[in-house]
Structures are given as C-alpha cells and as structure tokens.
Write a protein that holds these residues in place. Structure first.
Motif, PDB file in Angstrom:
ATOM      1  N   ASN A 302      -2.779  11.025  -4.842  1.00 41.04           N
ATOM      2  CA  ASN A 302      -3.913  10.108  -4.988  1.00 41.04           C
ATOM      3  C   ASN A 302      -3.557   8.922  -5.872  1.00 41.04           C
ATOM      4  OD1 ASN A 302      -6.255  11.950  -3.816  1.00 41.04           O
ATOM      5  ND2 ASN A 302      -4.981  13.238  -5.118  1.00 41.04           N
ATOM      6  N   THR A 303      -4.462   7.939  -5.931  1.00 41.52           N
ATOM      7  CA  THR A 303      -4.209   6.693  -6.647  1.00 41.52           C
ATOM      8  C   THR A 303      -4.901   6.598  -7.999  1.00 41.52           C
ATOM      9  OG1 THR A 303      -6.047   5.740  -5.417  1.00 41.52           O
ATOM     10  CG2 THR A 303      -3.829   5.334  -4.566  1.00 41.52           C
ATOM     11  N   ASP A 304      -6.035   7.290  -8.173  1.00 35.71           N
ATOM     12  CA  ASP A 304      -6.859   7.238  -9.380  1.00 35.71           C
ATOM     13  C   ASP A 304      -7.505   5.862  -9.535  1.00 35.71           C
ATOM     14  OD1 ASP A 304      -8.157   8.307 -11.525  1.00 35.71           O
ATOM     15  OD2 ASP A 304      -6.443   8.279 -12.875  1.00 35.71           O
ATOM     16  N   ASN A 305      -6.731   4.882 -10.047  1.00 31.65           N
ATOM     17  CA  ASN A 305      -7.263   3.537 -10.260  1.00 31.65           C
ATOM     18  C   ASN A 305      -6.229   2.512  -9.805  1.00 31.65           C
ATOM     19  OD1 ASN A 305      -9.835   4.164 -11.857  1.00 31.65           O
ATOM     20  ND2 ASN A 305      -8.276   5.277 -13.001  1.00 31.65           N
ATOM     21  N   ARG A 306      -6.451   1.970  -8.626  1.00 24.39           N
ATOM     22  CA  ARG A 306      -5.434   1.117  -8.014  1.00 24.39           C
ATOM     23  C   ARG A 306      -5.191  -0.161  -8.802  1.00 24.39           C
ATOM     24  NH1 ARG A 306      -8.112  -0.376  -3.685  1.00 24.39           N
ATOM     25  NH2 ARG A 306      -9.926   0.889  -4.222  1.00 24.39           N
ATOM     26  N   LEU A 307      -6.229  -0.712  -9.416  1.00 27.72           N
ATOM     27  CA  LEU A 307      -6.070  -1.931 -10.205  1.00 27.72           C
ATOM     28  C   LEU A 307      -5.276  -1.646 -11.475  1.00 27.72           C
ATOM     29  CD1 LEU A 307      -6.735  -4.877 -11.011  1.00 27.72           C
ATOM     30  CD2 LEU A 307      -8.908  -4.008 -11.944  1.00 27.72           C
ATOM     31  N   MET A 308      -5.715  -0.682 -12.256  1.00 31.12           N
ATOM     32  CA  MET A 308      -5.070  -0.392 -13.536  1.00 31.12           C
ATOM     33  C   MET A 308      -3.635   0.099 -13.364  1.00 31.12           C
ATOM     34  SD  MET A 308      -8.429  -0.149 -13.622  1.00 31.12           S
ATOM     35  CE  MET A 308      -9.849  -0.600 -14.619  1.00 31.12           C
ATOM     36  N   SER A 309      -3.395   0.819 -12.285  1.00 27.21           N
ATOM     37  CA  SER A 309      -2.053   1.358 -12.065  1.00 27.21           C
ATOM     38  C   SER A 309      -1.193   0.456 -11.188  1.00 27.21           C
ATOM     39  CB  SER A 309      -2.146   2.748 -11.417  1.00 27.21           C
ATOM     40  OG  SER A 309      -2.741   3.673 -12.302  1.00 27.21           O
ATOM     41  N   GLY A 310      -1.757  -0.632 -10.684  1.00 25.30           N
ATOM     42  CA  GLY A 310      -0.999  -1.515  -9.801  1.00 25.30           C
ATOM     43  C   GLY A 310      -0.429  -0.755  -8.627  1.00 25.30           C
ATOM     44  N   THR A 311      -1.262   0.097  -8.006  1.00 21.46           N
ATOM     45  CA  THR A 311      -0.719   1.019  -7.013  1.00 21.46           C
ATOM     46  C   THR A 311      -1.562   1.049  -5.750  1.00 21.46           C
ATOM     47  OG1 THR A 311       0.220   3.241  -6.781  1.00 21.46           O
ATOM     48  CG2 THR A 311      -1.977   3.106  -7.767  1.00 21.46           C
ATOM     49  N   SER A 312      -1.100   1.825  -4.816  1.00 20.23           N
ATOM     50  CA  SER A 312      -1.787   2.093  -3.551  1.00 20.23           C
ATOM     51  C   SER A 312      -1.282   3.456  -3.096  1.00 20.23           C
ATOM     52  CB  SER A 312      -1.441   1.033  -2.509  1.00 20.23           C
ATOM     53  OG  SER A 312      -0.053   1.089  -2.184  1.00 20.23           O
ATOM     54  N   MET A 313      -1.874   4.003  -2.054  1.00 19.95           N
ATOM     55  CA  MET A 313      -1.363   5.270  -1.537  1.00 19.95           C
ATOM     56  C   MET A 313       0.083   5.126  -1.061  1.00 19.95           C
ATOM     57  SD  MET A 313      -3.243   7.962  -1.822  1.00 19.95           S
ATOM     58  CE  MET A 313      -2.800   9.095  -0.495  1.00 19.95           C
ATOM     59  N   SER A 314       0.391   4.008  -0.431  1.00 19.10           N
ATOM     60  CA  SER A 314       1.768   3.800   0.023  1.00 19.10           C
ATOM     61  C   SER A 314       2.737   3.763  -1.148  1.00 19.10           C
ATOM     62  CB  SER A 314       1.862   2.503   0.836  1.00 19.10           C
ATOM     63  OG  SER A 314       1.188   2.632   2.067  1.00 19.10           O
ATOM     64  N   ARG A 315       2.374   3.077  -2.224  1.00 20.16           N
ATOM     65  CA  ARG A 315       3.262   3.012  -3.385  1.00 20.16           C
ATOM     66  C   ARG A 315       3.440   4.385  -4.027  1.00 20.16           C
ATOM     67  NH1 ARG A 315       0.140  -1.826  -4.660  1.00 20.16           N
ATOM     68  NH2 ARG A 315       1.283  -3.658  -3.922  1.00 20.16           N
ATOM     69  N   GLU A 316       2.349   5.160  -4.088  1.00 17.51           N
ATOM     70  CA  GLU A 316       2.485   6.503  -4.664  1.00 17.51           C
ATOM     71  C   GLU A 316       3.500   7.318  -3.870  1.00 17.51           C
ATOM     72  OE1 GLU A 316       1.119   7.687  -7.506  1.00 17.51           O
ATOM     73  OE2 GLU A 316       0.252   5.705  -7.819  1.00 17.51           O
ATOM     74  N   PHE A 317       3.414   7.257  -2.548  1.00 11.63           N
ATOM     75  CA  PHE A 317       4.361   8.009  -1.730  1.00 11.63           C
ATOM     76  C   PHE A 317       5.773   7.424  -1.835  1.00 11.63           C
ATOM     77  CE2 PHE A 317       0.758   9.985   0.621  1.00 11.63           C
ATOM     78  CZ  PHE A 317       1.196  11.295   0.539  1.00 11.63           C
ATOM     79  N   GLU A 318       5.886   6.115  -1.982  1.00 16.51           N
ATOM     80  CA  GLU A 318       7.207   5.523  -2.162  1.00 16.51           C
ATOM     81  C   GLU A 318       7.874   6.075  -3.420  1.00 16.51           C
ATOM     82  OE1 GLU A 318       7.351   1.259  -1.993  1.00 16.51           O
ATOM     83  OE2 GLU A 318       5.959   1.193  -0.302  1.00 16.51           O
ATOM     84  N   HIS A 319       7.098   6.181  -4.493  1.00 15.69           N
ATOM     85  CA  HIS A 319       7.648   6.737  -5.737  1.00 15.69           C
ATOM     86  C   HIS A 319       8.098   8.185  -5.539  1.00 15.69           C
ATOM     87  CE1 HIS A 319       6.685   3.275  -8.109  1.00 15.69           C
ATOM     88  NE2 HIS A 319       5.369   3.395  -7.961  1.00 15.69           N
ATOM     89  N   LEU A 320       7.316   8.971  -4.828  1.00 19.23           N
ATOM     90  CA  LEU A 320       7.658  10.379  -4.624  1.00 19.23           C
ATOM     91  C   LEU A 320       8.844  10.534  -3.681  1.00 19.23           C
ATOM     92  CD1 LEU A 320       4.094  11.973  -4.388  1.00 19.23           C
ATOM     93  CD2 LEU A 320       5.612  11.804  -6.376  1.00 19.23           C
ATOM     94  N   VAL A 321       8.922   9.676  -2.681  1.00 18.53           N
ATOM     95  CA  VAL A 321      10.088   9.686  -1.788  1.00 18.53           C
ATOM     96  C   VAL A 321      11.347   9.391  -2.594  1.00 18.53           C
ATOM     97  CG1 VAL A 321      11.223   8.425   0.080  1.00 18.53           C
ATOM     98  CG2 VAL A 321       8.846   9.174   0.343  1.00 18.53           C
ATOM     99  N   GLY A 322      11.258   8.406  -3.479  1.00 19.29           N
ATOM    100  CA  GLY A 322      12.411   8.065  -4.305  1.00 19.29           C
ATOM    101  C   GLY A 322      12.790   9.157  -5.283  1.00 19.29           C
ATOM    102  N   ALA A 323      11.780   9.840  -5.839  1.00 18.12           N
ATOM    103  CA  ALA A 323      12.041  10.857  -6.857  1.00 18.12           C
ATOM    104  C   ALA A 323      12.503  12.184  -6.270  1.00 18.12           C
ATOM    105  CB  ALA A 323      10.788  11.073  -7.703  1.00 18.12           C
TER     106      ALA A 323
END
Length: 384
Positions: A302-323
C-alpha cells in the motif's frame, strides 16, 4: 520465496499491472497544485511553498523525519484546504483518477470526517461530497480508458472521542460508497481499547473495520487490535516482526501472536515507503514484508500517503522488485491477497480477481513469453 516463472518486471509493466490498494489516506494524497489552488480559494496563507514542485518536495522532506508525530503534522496543511464540499469533491475525484492512471483497479480510501468541519459542514455533508467525488473520478477514469472502483473507509481519530459517532456514520452510509471503518493517529498513549464501544457496535452491525496498529508501537498494539477489538485487518502491522525469531542456522520460529496472525489469515496493510519515513523499518531490503511474504502471511502492498511519501502503487512495487527481485507472479500474489481482504462482498471480490486481476497479469506474462520467443528466434536466425 520468489517465483521463477517470469523475470523482474520493468517499470512500465508494473504501471500497467492491475493493482489493489487498501491503505491510502485521502488527505495524504493531494496533488500539490490542487493544494495551492484550494488555499487560494479559501484564503489559507500558511503554506510553506507556493509553487507546486517546491511544495511537493517540502511535504516529502517534512515527512522524511523518522518520527510518526512529525509525519502527522504535515496533514495540518492538507486538511486546512479540505473544508468545503467543492474542495472535498475535487480532491476525491482527482484521487480516483490518479490511482486509475497508475493501474489501480480497486481502492479503499480512508479519511476522518471530523477533520473537515471547520467551515460548517456536517459529517453527512462531508461523506456525501467525498462519495460524489469518488464516483466522478471513476467516471473520468473510464472516459480515459481506465477501470477503477473506489470505496471509502471512515476514520476516527485515536486522540478524540468521536469513534462511536463515526462508526454509526459509517454504518448509515455502508450501502452508499462507504465500505468500512478505521481509527488513525498517533498510537503511543492512545490504544485502540479507548474506542471499544465503536468496535462493539460495528461487530453487532456485522460491519467491517481495520485498525492502525503495529506501526510506531509494538506487539501490544497489535494484540489489543485483534483480541480486544476484533479488527478484520491491521493497518501496517509491521511490528509483528518482533514476534518472529530467526536462528543462526536460518530456522524461523513464530511466537504465539505471529502464529495467530498468519494462521487466521489476518491481512497486513503494509506501506514500505511510509514505514521507512516513520522509522518502522530501516530500508526496503530490510523491510519485514520480505520475510512475511516468504512465510506466507496475508501481506499486502500500500501507499499510505502518496503526497508525503512521494509515492504511488507502482513506485512501491518498483522498490520491492529492486529489493527482493519480485516478479509479476509475486505482484499478482500481493494483489490477490489485497483483493481477498477488501471490504466488499465475496462475489464481487471473486469477480475482480477472476475477471480483472488474473487476466491482467496473464496478458503481461504472455507479452513477456512472446518477447522471449521472438528474441530466441532472432538469435537462432543470426547464428544460422
């Protein structure tokens, strides 16, 4: 336990993949430009920046403090410009549009009606304006070729005393766009047991609720949310890792609470980037979601707060794919987990899984297989 049937997806594939979002705050996902527009309309002069790009950076940097209380302070600005029907409608509509463009096909968005009454709105007017905005956002998304369904979660603030009132409000609007209830805010000093009357009411009404627990506070918060309050899901739940021990030889031992959470298939609404910002995790690679996925907990992304975290669902998955080297199969696993855990009827969840999510991932995997086959044929032709 990462599947080996497909490779790590590219960012464009991640964006196109159907995604399900269970934990996202309406007042934490505004477009910076919208904040500036609304502040001008209502005469709010306390914004730290007046240019959209700079304002977006300010929110991310202010939230990136490692402190949950400091993180929560940033919401004073967003809530300040969400005090009229028109503002709530616009923010909700843009939320649905932004998520749909990011490939989200189902979302549950939470907000606290009690935080939007400063200009004289009633609780009912707040809920109706947000619901109307979500429907408009769904309509605009459809016109743009995207599909999304949005349900609302009404949130009560842990430090306040209106939980039962908000729970009753959620129950009144349960057939009109509201799918459940939540409590949010600082965990320390404000245990969920302060709001037992609200949770008992919802259980009597056979209604759904999730509780923020196990984010900044530890196992007692999770235990209370489940055993005293009866939560259907855990908002974050990241501290469940404290009840899992890993021996030097790699053997994993689950404590009683962790075993209960896994055995009962209790959904964990995990928000990796947000957890890093609030100090609940130290890095993406060390985020508990990696271990919890291997142990087959009902983990969701999940994203929680897209503005404060500068994120999106796609970015969250990108981070997990990388990790973790996650593949499309892993993404589908998380997505199906989330859809199974949504607060809508079983047949509707099943239809989303079978008619939208699985076909969407199957198409992406077929594209990859076609590209692999074409590449192999090209290599053979070159060699000959």
């Amino acid at each position: 336990m990462t599947s080996q049937t497909t490779p790590a997806p590219a960012p464009e594939q991640i964006r196109r993949a159907p995604k399900v979002l269970l934990h996202d705050h309406l007042d934490g996902g505004l477009r910076p430009g919208t904040i500036i527009d609304l502040a001008r309309e209502v005469g709010y002069e306390a914004l730290p920046e007046t240019e959209a790009d700079k304002l977006g950076v300010w929110f991310r940097e202010a939230a990136d403090s490692g402190s949950l209380p400091r993180y929560l302070e940033t919401f004073a600005h967003t809530c300040a410009v969400m005090q009229t029907k028109e503002a709530l409608f616009r923010v909700a509509a843009e939320c649905a549009q932004d998520l749909a463009e990011d490939g989200v096909v189902y979302a549950e968005i939470r907000y606290a009606p009690e935080q939007h009454l400063e200009k004289g709105l009633t609780l009912e007017e707040v809920v109706e304006a947000v619901n109307a905005g979500f429907r408009e956002g769904e309509r605009r998304a459809k016109e743009s070729g995207h599909r999304i369904r949005v349900g609302a979660l009404l949130t009560a603030m842990r430090h306040a005393a209106r939980a039962l009132e908000i729970a009753e409000l959620a129950n009144r609007y349960r057939d009109f766009g509201v799918v459940g209830f939540d409590i949010a805010g600082a965990e320390a000093g404000f245990p969920p047991t302060r709001h037992l009357d609200a949770f008992e009411y919802l259980k009597r009404e056979n209604n759904h609720f999730t509780i923020h627990a196990g984010e900044a506070f530890g196992l007692p918060s999770i235990w209370q949310a489940l055993q005293w309050c009866g939560a259907d899901r855990l908002g974050h739940g990241v501290r469940i890792i404290d009840d899992i021990q890993i021996a030097d030889d790699g053997t994993v031992e689950l404590g009683r609470l962790a075993s209960y959470v896994r055995d009962k298939r209790i959904p964990l609404e995990m928000c990796p980037t947000s957890n890093l910002q609030t100090g609940a995790a130290t890095s993406y690679a060390e985020h508990p979601i990696g271990l919890l996925r291997r142990l087959h907990f009902r983990a969701t992304v999940n994203t929680d707060n897209r503005l404060m975290s500068g994120t999106s669902m796609s970015r969250e998955f990108e981070h997990l794919v990388g990790a973790f080297g996650y593949t499309l199969d892993d993404m589908q696993w998380f997505t199906v987990n989330a859809m199974k855990s949504a607060f809508i009827p079983f047949d509707e969840r099943l239809a989303m899984i079978n008619d939208v999510i699985k076909p969407g991932y199957a198409e992406l995997k077929s594209e990859w297989l076609f590209q692999q086959t074409a590449s192999t044929r090209g290599s053979v032709a070159s060699a000959s």
